[in-house]
Design an enzyme around this catalytic site. Structure first.
Site, PDB file in Angstrom:
ATOM      1  N   ASP A   8     -89.146 -14.151  -5.183  1.00 28.77           N
ATOM      2  CA  ASP A   8     -90.563 -14.104  -5.041  1.00 28.77           C
ATOM      3  C   ASP A   8     -91.169 -15.383  -4.804  1.00 28.77           C
ATOM      4  O   ASP A   8     -91.640 -16.044  -5.532  1.00 28.77           O
ATOM      5  CB  ASP A   8     -90.992 -13.615  -6.421  1.00 28.77           C
ATOM      6  N   ASP A  58     -99.345 -12.448  -4.080  1.00 30.53           N
ATOM      7  CA  ASP A  58     -98.558 -12.863  -5.150  1.00 30.53           C
ATOM      8  C   ASP A  58     -98.267 -11.740  -6.194  1.00 30.53           C
ATOM      9  O   ASP A  58     -97.356 -11.374  -7.022  1.00 30.53           O
ATOM     10  CB  ASP A  58     -98.447 -14.104  -5.781  1.00 30.53           C
ATOM     11  N   ASP A  88     -86.562 -12.030 -10.216  1.00 29.29           N
ATOM     12  CA  ASP A  88     -87.672 -11.348 -10.240  1.00 29.29           C
ATOM     13  C   ASP A  88     -87.016  -9.961  -9.891  1.00 29.29           C
ATOM     14  O   ASP A  88     -88.216  -8.993  -9.771  1.00 29.29           O
ATOM     15  CB  ASP A  88     -88.801 -11.658  -8.992  1.00 29.29           C
ATOM     16  N   GLU A 133     -97.165  -8.851  -6.035  1.00 30.86           N
ATOM     17  CA  GLU A 133     -96.316  -7.850  -5.211  1.00 30.86           C
ATOM     18  C   GLU A 133     -95.599  -6.610  -5.826  1.00 30.86           C
ATOM     19  O   GLU A 133     -95.271  -5.782  -5.505  1.00 30.86           O
ATOM     20  CB  GLU A 133     -95.543  -8.602  -4.399  1.00 30.86           C
ATOM     21  N   LYS A 160     -88.325  -3.146 -11.188  1.00 28.47           N
ATOM     22  CA  LYS A 160     -88.668  -3.936  -9.895  1.00 28.47           C
ATOM     23  C   LYS A 160     -87.825  -4.792  -9.339  1.00 28.47           C
ATOM     24  O   LYS A 160     -86.974  -5.457 -10.193  1.00 28.47           O
ATOM     25  CB  LYS A 160     -89.681  -5.107 -10.679  1.00 28.47           C
ATOM     26  N   ARG A 187     -96.419  -4.608  -8.172  1.00 24.61           N
ATOM     27  CA  ARG A 187     -97.178  -3.492  -8.503  1.00 24.61           C
ATOM     28  C   ARG A 187     -97.186  -2.799  -7.308  1.00 24.61           C
ATOM     29  O   ARG A 187     -97.308  -1.456  -7.298  1.00 24.61           O
ATOM     30  CB  ARG A 187     -98.633  -3.800  -9.207  1.00 24.61           C
ATOM     31  N   LYS A 228     -96.680 -19.389  -3.978  1.00 23.03           N
ATOM     32  CA  LYS A 228     -96.363 -20.222  -5.333  1.00 23.03           C
ATOM     33  C   LYS A 228     -96.367 -21.459  -5.060  1.00 23.03           C
ATOM     34  O   LYS A 228     -95.761 -21.849  -4.316  1.00 23.03           O
ATOM     35  CB  LYS A 228     -95.269 -19.584  -6.170  1.00 23.03           C
TER      36      LYS A 228
HETATM   37  N1  BES Z   1     -93.031 -12.393 -10.509  1.00 20.84           N
HETATM   38  C1  BES Z   1     -94.181 -12.807 -10.935  1.00 20.84           C
HETATM   39  C2  BES Z   1     -94.565 -12.735 -12.441  1.00 20.84           C
HETATM   40  C3  BES Z   1     -93.553 -13.954 -13.112  1.00 20.84           C
HETATM   41  C4  BES Z   1     -94.100 -15.160 -13.473  1.00 20.84           C
HETATM   42  C5  BES Z   1     -92.534 -13.453 -13.609  1.00 20.84           C
HETATM   43  C6  BES Z   1     -93.565 -16.046 -14.080  1.00 20.84           C
HETATM   44  C7  BES Z   1     -91.874 -14.379 -14.419  1.00 20.84           C
HETATM   45  C8  BES Z   1     -92.462 -15.582 -14.634  1.00 20.84           C
HETATM   46  C9  BES Z   1     -95.332 -11.825 -10.178  1.00 20.84           C
HETATM   47  O1  BES Z   1     -94.984 -11.251  -9.067  1.00 20.84           O
HETATM   48  C10 BES Z   1     -96.579 -12.803  -9.887  1.00 20.84           C
HETATM   49  O2  BES Z   1     -96.556 -13.709  -9.242  1.00 20.84           O
HETATM   50  N2  BES Z   1     -97.542 -12.210 -10.636  1.00 20.84           N
HETATM   51  C11 BES Z   1     -98.915 -12.993 -10.715  1.00 20.84           C
HETATM   52  C12 BES Z   1     -99.943 -11.964 -10.731  1.00 20.84           C
HETATM   53  C13 BES Z   1    -101.296 -12.555 -10.342  1.00 20.84           C
HETATM   54  C14 BES Z   1    -101.137 -12.964  -8.776  1.00 20.84           C
HETATM   55  C15 BES Z   1    -102.272 -11.529 -10.456  1.00 20.84           C
HETATM   56  C16 BES Z   1     -98.966 -14.020 -11.783  1.00 20.84           C
HETATM   57  O3  BES Z   1     -98.691 -13.496 -12.986  1.00 20.84           O
HETATM   58  O4  BES Z   1     -99.499 -15.128 -11.607  1.00 20.84           O
HETATM   59 ZN    ZN Z   2     -93.075 -11.101  -8.814  1.00 19.80          ZN
HETATM   60 MN    MN Z   3     -95.344 -12.645  -7.427  1.00 25.64          MN
END
Ligand code: BES
Ligand code: ZN
Ligand code: MN
Length: 485
Positions: free
Chosen positions: A251, A328, A269, A330, A246, A332, A258
């Protein structure tokens, strides 16, 4: 790398620190007791792993390094002891050290652990205008100068450089490491090391119909990139392993923005992408016998005027459609394209690494990655590589009845599941883009890719997690038996 590692029969008088490892038993053995042992005892030294005692002796400093109980001394403990030595002796320039030799572990494994421990704990990154002055510049391993030892050092340094490269990339701010700069940097490294590289620009990405990557990129002024790397071994390859990383260079969450706290570290990220390029950069030296392909989709996830809106539907490379309900989620979306592309070449196995879900961090904490996938034999190979490398993983399930959590009324699926089990639904969504029958492992590295503190060999910031695991996986890769899953 700013530290050079060499070998010598014994500690040269010119080294500022001469370090000696002792196990608990060695320390307690009555036949080994000397004045020194008595002195150390008054200083409360008990030879615990990573306990360091510095003793000035004229122009040189003797460093006694605790290795803990002999029967528990493995490469992980040795790495911890070496990292502690590097921290305790950080203001000295030249260190001679008998740790690889005295550990009694196989010399290549022991050398690697000590080089990683010293090199990674000494890692520095930053834009401070005042540079920190003294630091370790030379390490001399004592005990043997055989070719085998020298070769072990050369290989260990290649691993160290690979992890450091990944850390540098993760630590680089999102505003300066844009997708185009990231792709250029990777191309330079790849060409330099003798790895084949192909970079797709935005036009090529459109022609390739990478709808997930384009959808995430829509809110950004920085164009996306897709990088493909190929390592070809000399001789007939024992198989083909595909690595997918990835590469979200920042992000912000997109329109599903966020909160400030959650955005602060989001330059990390692209930790999965960094692990892939890091590991592959070491292959020309370490020479795994399988062919390795790298697939790295790159974009930031911003919220410009024409950003993907919640409710928009994207068509992924393999033709499947996804309704984006939370921008968010993203990772996947871009990985869906990358996994589809990787699958088309029918590799013998695919492993992807992604800082995918905060939920995985909640479940497994800051040091352990979630491992999911199909094909027990291949997942077992990943677990073995985890064990030998020290990059820790833990198996999580992909329960097929959870697939209904991301059913969409308008598209093949939506990009989020329900409130719970977010790591598993993310893994399941990825699985929709891995072609049937290909052994596949997914590593959610959201926790271990970035560290909030400096401990053991880790330093605050990017950790380079996954580089060492991928190296060990490729070096020991065997085509998995197909188990029909
Ligand atoms: N990059 C983030 C996940 C992340 C969070 C990595 C904290 C490292 C530390 C990812 O893109 C994300 O935002 N995931 C969301 C998914 C949700 C919206 C289903 C999450 O984990 O909140
Ligand atoms: Zn992310
Ligand atoms: Mn995200």
């Amino acid at each position: 790398m700013d530290i050079t590692f060499t070998t010598a029969r014994k500690a040269p008088a010119s080294s500022s620190v001469a370090a000696y490892g002792v196990t608990t038993e060695g320390f307690e053995d009555p036949s080994c007791r000397t004045e020194l042992t008595a002195d150390l005892e008054t200083l409360n030294f008990t030879a615990k792993v990573g306990q360091i005692q510095l003793l000035p002796q004229g122009k040189q400093v003797t460093a006694i390094v605790g290795l803990g109980p002999e029967d528990q001394l493995d490469t992980n403990e040795l790495r911890i002891a070496a990292a502690a030595l590097a921290r305790a002796a950080s203001q000295y320039k030249t260190i001679s050290c008998d740790l690889p030799h005295v550990s009694g572990l196989p010399i290549n494994e022991a050398t690697r652990a000590v080089v990683e421990g010293i090199g990674l704990a000494s890692y520095q990154f930053g834009y401070k205008s005042k540079k920190s002055e003294a630091k370790i510049s030379k390490v001399i391993f004592t005990g043997s100068t055989s070719n085998k030892t020298k070769e072990a050092v050369e290989e260990a340094v290649a691993v160290l450089e690979a992890v450091s490269l990944a850390r540098d990339l993760v630590n680089e701010p999102g505003g300066s490491l844009t997708p185009s700069k990231f792709a250029n940097k990777i191309s330079r490294v790849a060409k330099d090391k003798g790895i084949t590289v192909k970079v797709m620009d935005e036009a090529a990405i459109k022609r390739a119909r990478l709808g997930g990557l384009l959808g995430v990129n829509r809110g950004s002024t920085n164009p996306p990139r897709f990088v493909e790397l190929t390592y070809t071994p000399k001789g007939k390859p024992t198989g083909t392993l595909a690595l997918v990383g990835k590469g979200i260079t920042f992000d912000a969450g997109g329109l599903s923005i966020k909160p400030a706290q959650g955005m602060m570290d989001m330059k990390m990220d692209m930790g999965g992408a960094a692990a892939v390029i890091g590991a592959m950069s070491a292959f020309p030296v370490l020479k795994p016998k399988c062919r390795v392909k790298g697939y790295i989709p790159m974009t930031d996830n911003m919220l410009g005027g024409d950003a993907t809106r919640p409710g928009d539907v994207l068509t992924i490379r393999n033709g499947k459609t996804i309704e984006v309900l939370n921008t968010d989620a993203e990772g996947r979306l871009i990985l869906a394209d990358a996994l589809s592309l990787a699958s088309e070449k029918k590799p013998d196995a695919i492993v992807d690494l992604a800082t995918l879900t905060g939920a995985c961090m909640v479940a497994l904490g800051p040091s352990i990655a979630g491992l999911m996938g199909f094909n027990e034999n291949f997942l077992h190979q990943v677990e073995e590589a985890s064990g030998t490398s020290g990059d820790r993983v833990w198996r999580l399930p992909l329960p097929s009845d959870y697939r209904k959590m991301y059913e969409s009324p308008v598209a093949d699926m939506q990009n989020i599941g329900g409130s719970y089990g977010g790591t598993l639904t993310a893994g399941l969504i990825l699985s929709e883009f891995v072609a049937e029958g290909i052994p596949w492992a997914h590593l959610d590295i959201a926790g271990p890719a970035f560290s909030n503190s400096s401990e053991e060999e880790r330093t605050k910031g990017g950790t380079g997690f996954g580089v060492r695991l991928l190296i060990d996986l490729a070096r020991n890769f065997r085509k998995p038996e197909l188990d029909g899953k």
